[in-house]
Design an enzyme around this catalytic site. Structure first.
Site, PDB file in Angstrom:
ATOM      1  CG  HIS A   1      -2.226   1.285   1.554  1.00 54.90           C
ATOM      2  ND1 HIS A   1      -3.499   1.549   0.705  1.00 54.90           N
ATOM      3  CD2 HIS A   1      -1.539   2.229   1.886  1.00 54.90           C
ATOM      4  CE1 HIS A   1      -3.196   2.691   1.403  1.00 54.90           C
ATOM      5  NE2 HIS A   1      -2.818   3.179   2.483  1.00 54.90           N
ATOM      6  CD  GLU A   2       2.192   3.567   3.550  1.00 49.15           C
ATOM      7  OE1 GLU A   2       2.128   4.030   3.677  1.00 49.15           O
ATOM      8  OE2 GLU A   2       0.840   3.703   4.305  1.00 49.15           O
TER       9      GLU A   2
ATOM     10  CG  HIS B   1       0.506   5.494  -0.263  1.00 47.25           C
ATOM     11  ND1 HIS B   1      -1.104   6.603  -0.770  1.00 47.25           N
ATOM     12  CD2 HIS B   1      -0.423   5.205   0.529  1.00 47.25           C
ATOM     13  CE1 HIS B   1      -2.194   6.616  -0.490  1.00 47.25           C
ATOM     14  NE2 HIS B   1      -1.632   6.104   0.565  1.00 47.25           N
TER      15      HIS B   1
ATOM     16  CD  GLU C   1      -5.158   6.424   2.148  1.00 48.90           C
ATOM     17  OE1 GLU C   1      -4.404   5.579   2.379  1.00 48.90           O
ATOM     18  OE2 GLU C   1      -4.092   7.244   2.302  1.00 48.90           O
TER      19      GLU C   1
END
Length: 295
Positions: free
Chosen positions: A146-147, A150, A223
């Site tokens: 997820h990071e 980003h 997100e």
């Protein structure tokens, strides 16, 4: 509600300092002395609007390390097998995403993780000790994905640009309304009077709140994209779904307000949802299940 009030108070303080500084240097009077110069005001607003957002982005990595006490792991000499696994996992995910390998850090705290940095090839991924203790390796991998997503999506830069644009409109519109009230309502022919000053402060507060709602909406959309990006990088959506479900049962670790939007967890209900940088966990899980893990 306490966090919302703190958020609004911070915005008020920023606007008051900005307006007072401009007044002390005579900028407000210069802009209104001979009638409102829209072109000059637009340029002025653009500079002011983007300066703070850009400086914040450029300082994000060192500020994140300092404010959380994050310790960057030396990839050549990790302190433990866990640290070695963390570095290897982040680097593998970064390679799949086609970006430079970020710095990897650990910090003491309740479950959370974040990514920050001004450039895709020079970013930072940090995880808390609480998250490492409370999740399985597969779930931590999903959070790391997820990071990394980003970073690969350029979310930090995108949100900075959006913040800069809305800041520009806040500064511009507040001064247009202030000029109208000062000249047309209070009949002040000299420009930059008390009516202008007071109106600008009030308008910056009101417009700043509305702008924050817009920025928060964009943050929530990124997100969803990062969740889907994690599923894409891991080749399956189930790890991210399980990681989100696990996060939903944990007390989230708070991050400094300046980069709270960078964390993995968040989400509010009611009025607070308008200002939340993250959607509710349940909405994120539903979106992932509906998307089938596609980016």
């Amino acid at each position: 509600m306490k966090r919302i009030m703190l958020f609004l108070a911070t915005n008020v303080a920023v606007m008051l300092v900005l307006t007072a500084t401009l007044s002390l240097f005579g900028v407000n009077r210069f802009l209104t002395a001979n009638g409102l110069d829209i072109q000059q005001l637009a340029i002025f607003s653009l500079i002011v609007g983007f300066t703070g957002a850009t400086i914040s982005l450029l300082m994000s990595k060192p500020m994140a390390k300092m404010s959380t006490g994050a310790r960057v792991i030396d990839p050549q000499a990790p302190g433990s097998a866990e640290e070695q696994w963390l570095v290897d996992t982040v680097h593998q995910l970064a390679d799949r995403a086609g970006i430079g390998r970020p710095e990897v850090a650990i910090y003491e705290g309740e479950p959370n993780a974040f990514a920050t940095g001004a450039f895709k090839n020079d970013a930072l991924v940090a995880v808390s000790t609480g998250l490492l203790r409370g999740m399985t390796e597969e779930e931590v991998s999903a959070v790391l994905g997820h990071e990394v997503a980003h970073i690969a999506n350029g979310d930090m830069i995108t949100l900075t640009l959006i913040q800069g644009v809305v800041n520009t409109f806040v500064v511009f519109l507040a001064r247009v309304v202030g000029y109208f009230v000062d000249r047309m309502v209070l009949k002040n022919e000299r420009g930059g009077g008390i009516g202008y000053f007071a109106t600008v402060i009030v308008c910056e507060l009101v417009f700043g709140i509305l702008a924050s709602v817009i920025v928060a909406w964009f943050s929530r959309q990124r997100e969803y994209r990062a969740d889907a990006g994690s599923a894409y990088l891991l080749g399956a959506r189930e790890p991210m779904i399980r990681a989100l479900a696990r996060l939903g049962g944990m007390a989230p670790g708070e991050l400094p307000k300046s980069f709270e939007a960078s964390g993995i967890s968040g989400g509010k209900s009611g009025l607070g949802a308008l200002f939340a940088s993250h959607p509710p966990i349940e909405d994120r899980i539903r979106a992932l299940m509906a998307a089938g893990g596609k980016r």
